[in-house]
Every structure is written in C-alpha cells, then in structure tokens.
Design an enzyme around this catalytic site. Structure first.
Site, PDB file in Angstrom:
ATOM      1  N   ASN A  87      33.465  -6.097  64.878  1.00  0.00           N
ATOM      2  CA  ASN A  87      33.363  -5.028  64.103  1.00  0.00           C
ATOM      3  C   ASN A  87      31.903  -4.974  63.456  1.00  0.00           C
ATOM      4  OD1 ASN A  87      33.240  -6.367  61.450  1.00  0.00           O
ATOM      5  ND2 ASN A  87      35.223  -7.103  62.089  1.00  0.00           N
ATOM      6  N   ALA A  92      35.176 -11.293  54.048  1.00  0.00           N
ATOM      7  CA  ALA A  92      35.100 -10.981  55.726  1.00  0.00           C
ATOM      8  C   ALA A  92      35.825 -10.039  56.200  1.00  0.00           C
ATOM      9  CB  ALA A  92      35.445 -12.405  56.426  1.00  0.00           C
ATOM     10  N   LYS A 147      35.025 -14.819  83.464  1.00  0.00           N
ATOM     11  CA  LYS A 147      34.691 -13.508  83.375  1.00  0.00           C
ATOM     12  C   LYS A 147      35.605 -12.380  84.301  1.00  0.00           C
ATOM     13  CE  LYS A 147      30.780 -10.243  83.735  1.00  0.00           C
ATOM     14  NZ  LYS A 147      29.326  -9.953  84.401  1.00  0.00           N
ATOM     15  N   ASP A 162      46.586 -13.288  58.883  1.00  0.00           N
ATOM     16  CA  ASP A 162      46.166 -12.648  57.906  1.00  0.00           C
ATOM     17  C   ASP A 162      45.793 -13.750  56.782  1.00  0.00           C
ATOM     18  OD1 ASP A 162      45.679 -11.420  55.411  1.00  0.00           O
ATOM     19  OD2 ASP A 162      46.571  -9.690  55.928  1.00  0.00           O
TER      20      ASP A 162
HETATM   21  N1  CTP Z   1      41.761 -10.389  55.547  1.00  0.00           N
HETATM   22  C1  CTP Z   1      42.005 -11.476  55.840  1.00  0.00           C
HETATM   23  N2  CTP Z   1      42.585 -11.801  57.226  1.00  0.00           N
HETATM   24  C2  CTP Z   1      42.867 -10.658  58.104  1.00  0.00           C
HETATM   25  C3  CTP Z   1      42.509  -9.300  57.758  1.00  0.00           C
HETATM   26  C4  CTP Z   1      42.147  -9.167  56.374  1.00  0.00           C
HETATM   27  O1  CTP Z   1      41.809 -12.374  55.203  1.00  0.00           O
HETATM   28  N3  CTP Z   1      43.511 -11.016  59.211  1.00  0.00           N
HETATM   29  C5  CTP Z   1      41.232  -9.801  54.400  1.00  0.00           C
HETATM   30  C6  CTP Z   1      39.888  -9.488  54.280  1.00  0.00           C
HETATM   31  O2  CTP Z   1      38.840 -10.533  54.207  1.00  0.00           O
HETATM   32  C7  CTP Z   1      39.931  -8.689  52.828  1.00  0.00           C
HETATM   33  C8  CTP Z   1      41.124  -8.007  52.817  1.00  0.00           C
HETATM   34  O3  CTP Z   1      42.175  -9.153  53.932  1.00  0.00           O
HETATM   35  O4  CTP Z   1      39.606  -9.539  51.948  1.00  0.00           O
HETATM   36  C9  CTP Z   1      41.509  -6.567  53.301  1.00  0.00           C
HETATM   37  O5  CTP Z   1      40.979  -6.756  54.707  1.00  0.00           O
HETATM   38  P1  CTP Z   1      41.088  -5.212  55.530  1.00  0.00           P
HETATM   39  O6  CTP Z   1      40.805  -5.316  56.820  1.00  0.00           O
HETATM   40  O7  CTP Z   1      40.617  -4.026  54.681  1.00  0.00           O
HETATM   41  O8  CTP Z   1      42.852  -5.242  55.596  1.00  0.00           O
HETATM   42  P2  CTP Z   1      44.050  -5.223  56.494  1.00  0.00           P
HETATM   43  O9  CTP Z   1      45.078  -5.917  56.022  1.00  0.00           O
HETATM   44  O10 CTP Z   1      43.370  -5.644  57.855  1.00  0.00           O
HETATM   45  O11 CTP Z   1      44.436  -3.550  56.589  1.00  0.00           O
HETATM   46  P3  CTP Z   1      43.930  -2.422  57.414  1.00  0.00           P
HETATM   47  O12 CTP Z   1      42.943  -2.973  58.291  1.00  0.00           O
HETATM   48  O13 CTP Z   1      45.094  -1.847  57.892  1.00  0.00           O
HETATM   49  O14 CTP Z   1      43.258  -1.393  56.422  1.00  0.00           O
END
Ligand code: CTP
Length: 396
Positions: A209, A273, A287, A306
């Site tokens: 990303n 992150a 590959k 998460d």
């Molecule tokens: N985060 C994390 N681990 C993941 C996804 C997210 O620790 N697998 C953490 C990010 O570091 C951030 C928070 O969760 O502090 C929110 O990240 P975000 O990407 O906005 O949330 P998501 O749960 O992925 O929600 P969405 O993508 O549906 O908005």
C-alpha cells in the site's frame, strides 16, 4: 549548582560575542558551561574570555595531546546534558547536516548522543538560501532542535531574519530542553509500528500500500526525544532510523505481529503501520509465469492477523494502546467504530483521500471514549510532538 550542564560550541560569526553573554546567563541561572571554540570563533572571541566566564578550560583543537590523555576529546559531551551550538554559522550548519567531522566541534557533534540545540545566526540571504533551508530541514529530521533566528537590522547592514536570538530567548530554549518537563517519557518503553507491509505473491511480486512510514517514524523520534526507550517495528521503507530508536525491520504482517509481541512489555503501543489486511493465500515458491494459454491465475487471499486487536486482548496489553485509522470517508464515525471493535484506548484518525500518504502534512482527530479532539493540519513531526505530549500526560 543544580542547573543544566551545557557543552557550548561557539562558531565563527560576529554573533559570537553574544555567546559570552550566554555563558554568563547560564551560570547565573545555576547551570555550568564548558566551551568549545571553533577556529572561526576564535577570531571573534578569545579562549581567555570564555574560560574566565565559564571558569572551565576552553577546548579549541582535536590535536591537543595533553587533553587527549586526560579525556578523549570526543567524549567531552559525556558530562553534558545538552550540546548548544551558538552561533551556528551557515558553514557549521552545512557541515553538521553533511556529517562532516573535520575539527573538534564537528567531530563532537557527530560523536555525541546528547540532544543538540543549534542557534543559527547569519546574513539574511544565507538564511533564505535553498541550501541552508535544506540543511535546516535535514538537521531537524535528524533530531537537532534548530531555533529560528530573530528578524531585524544585521551587523552587515541588511534587514531580515538571521540575527542571533537574544540570550534570554536562548536560555528559555535550553531550559525547555533540560528542565524536568523536557523528558516526560523517561523510563517508559514505547512500541511504534510504521510503514506498509509487503505480502509476497511469489518471489518477485507482492501486495503493498502507499504508506510512507513518515508519520510513524516521526512519532518514534518524538517519543525518543521525550526520553522514552522506543522500539520501532518498521515495514519496508527507505527512512533513516531516528536517533536513540531501536528499529526492527519486517516485511509481512505476520512478521510485524511477531516483532510487536517480542518487544513487550511496554508502557504504550502506537500502531501507525498500514498493515495489509490480506496476504496471498498460496505464496508461489517460484515466479508465476504466463503459460501462453491466456488464462489468468487466480489470486486467493487469506486474512492477516489484526496486530492491534490481538494486542488489545493480550494479557501483556500495554496500559495505553493507540491505533491509527486511515479513512477516505466519514472519518470520525469509522474511527469510533474501530475504537470499539479493536479495543484500543485512542484511535488517531486521518483522512487519506488527499495526498496525506507520502506527504509532509497531516490533520488528525484523536478519538477516545471521552470524545474527539481535532488538531489542525500541520507537519507530521508536529502531529508527532502533539501526540507524544498527550501520551506523556496519559502515562504520568
Ligand atoms: N492494524 C493492525 N493489524 C491489521 C490491520 C490494522 O494492527 N491487520 C492496525 C493499524 O496499525 C491501525 C489500525 O489497526 O492502527 C487501523 O488500521 P486500518 O487499516 O484503518 O483498520 P482495518 O481494521 O484494516 O479496517 P479497514 O481496512 O476496514 O478500514
């Protein structure tokens, strides 16, 4: 004497005479001063003046055999709380930014692990020159505090910003960096995650990303400046490690999760992150090749751990857990939902629909159970300082 111990580097500019006044003021306020005089500085103020005012020997050269035997010159800052460079000439500023070590002053500055305050004074056009602007930005990114010069008539007959601030203003900056409030996170351990993660599809391709890691690195730097021990778990980004920060480099979400767990216990975790939510379910060992049939290989995804939610439910949960939320619409409502869903104490929400990702500015909303605090748009290192201030208050 219980004031700050200052190592004062006096550069070669007409403002050097004010350094003598600064030595008097620091001592009047209860501090102690050891002076290092550059070759240029010695044309404006004598070692004898500084020695008499500081009541300490003045150091002028790297090649002083007697002092080298008594104490390694580059260790001069060991007994100091703060290194002050006053005046910082355009030349000294450039050499500091480039990491040059060709005299005692610059060698000390490269070798020190103490906070550094640079007090520039130079001609108005030298201060405004793009090279100086670049050098100031580099030094600030390296964690050096660079004071803004005063504006007014200058010794060279011109008018504008470039004058050395008056000694009381310099003292205020010194007191701010050395006083009891200067290191509010001393003794605390803060874990910060930053950057994107890369999730391999095959040995040459990955899912990623646009996160640059700048905001997370700025928070790690601000926490270290505030005295914390900082573990920065960084995804793949090309950023220099802020001074005093322990960095652990990772590629994938699963590696980041493991590194965060290994870094515990901590007093606070700040999860900046942009972790990839999904990874390729079947990472190909070789590959992937086009086989000529025109068939497109399916890309099956699997959900990543998460890290934030797992940390919040862990028995080793830090007392303060801060998440970030990058949103492109209904920013605050999404952040509030995330706060509850993940179990974090705060969610720092930002709208990334513009060019926040990779950019220098950020406007954030700090969402907690108690309400929402919205900060105006500001540079990412100021967002970092504002957040670290609030973290220090919460942990106090
Ligand atoms: N985060 C994390 N681990 C993941 C996804 C997210 O620790 N697998 C953490 C990010 O570091 C951030 C928070 O969760 O502090 C929110 O990240 P975000 O990407 O906005 O949330 P998501 O749960 O992925 O929600 P969405 O993508 O549906 O908005």
């Amino acid at each position: 004497m219980n004031g700050p111990r200052i190592l004062l580097i006096v550069g070669g500019g007409i403002a050097a005479y004010k350094a003598a006044e600064l030595v008097r003021l620091i001592r009047k306020e209860g501090g102690s001063v050891t002076c290092v005089l550059t070759e240029g500085g010695s044309h404006f103020v004598t070692p004898l003046t500084l020695a008499a005012l500081s009541e300490n020997p003045v150091h002028t050269t790297l090649w002083d055999l007697k002092n080298e035997v008594e104490m390694g010159h580059i260790q001069l800052s060991r007994q100091a709380d703060l290194v002050v460079v006053c005046p910082t000439t355009a030349d000294l500023l450039a050499r500091m930014a480039a990491g040059v070590a060709d005299d005692l002053a610059t060698t000390l500055l490269l070798a020190t692990d103490k906070p550094v305050l640079a007090v520039p004074a130079m001609n108005v056009r030298m201060w405004g020159h793009p090279a100086t602007r670049r050098n100031v930005a580099t030094l600030r990114a390296d964690g050096v505090t660079v004071l803004e010069p005063d504006e007014g008539p200058m010794a060279c007959g011109e008018y504008g910003p470039g004058r050395l601030p008056e000694p009381p203003a310099i003292w205020q900056a010194i007191a701010g960096m050395c006083g009891p409030d200067a290191r509010p996170l001393a003794g605390k351990h803060i874990v910060v995650t930053a950057g994107p993660t890369h999730e391999p599809i095959d040995p040459v391709r990955y899912i990623a990303n646009r996160s640059s890691g700048k905001q997370g690195f700025a928070i790690a730097a601000a926490a270290a400046r505030a005295g914390a021990r900082v573990t920065l778990v960084a995804g793949p980004v090309q950023l220099t490690t802020p001074p005093g920060v322990d960095r652990v480099d990772v590629e994938t979400a699963r590696a980041m999760a493991a590194a965060v767990e290994a870094a515990l216990p901590a007093d606070a975790a700040v999860m900046v992150a942009a972790v990839a939510d999904w990874r390729a379910a079947d990472e190909a060992p070789q590959k992937l090749k086009k086989d000529g049939s025109g068939e497109i290989p399916p890309l099956r995804l699997a959900e990543n751990p998460d890290i934030l939610a797992t940390l919040c439910r862990s028995p080793a949960r830090p007392p303060l857990v801060v998440g970030f939320a990058a949103e492109t619409e209904t920013v605050i409502a999404h952040a509030q939902a995330k706060l509850a869903r993940k179990g974090a104490d705060w969610i720092v929400a930002n709208d990334v629909s513009g060019d926040v990702m990779g950019g220098a500015l950020n406007a954030v909303h700090i969402v907690t159970a108690a309400g929402v605090e919205s900060l105006p748009e500001m540079p990412k290192d100021q967002v970092a300082s504002a957040l670290v201030e609030r973290i220090a208050d919460a942990l106090a």
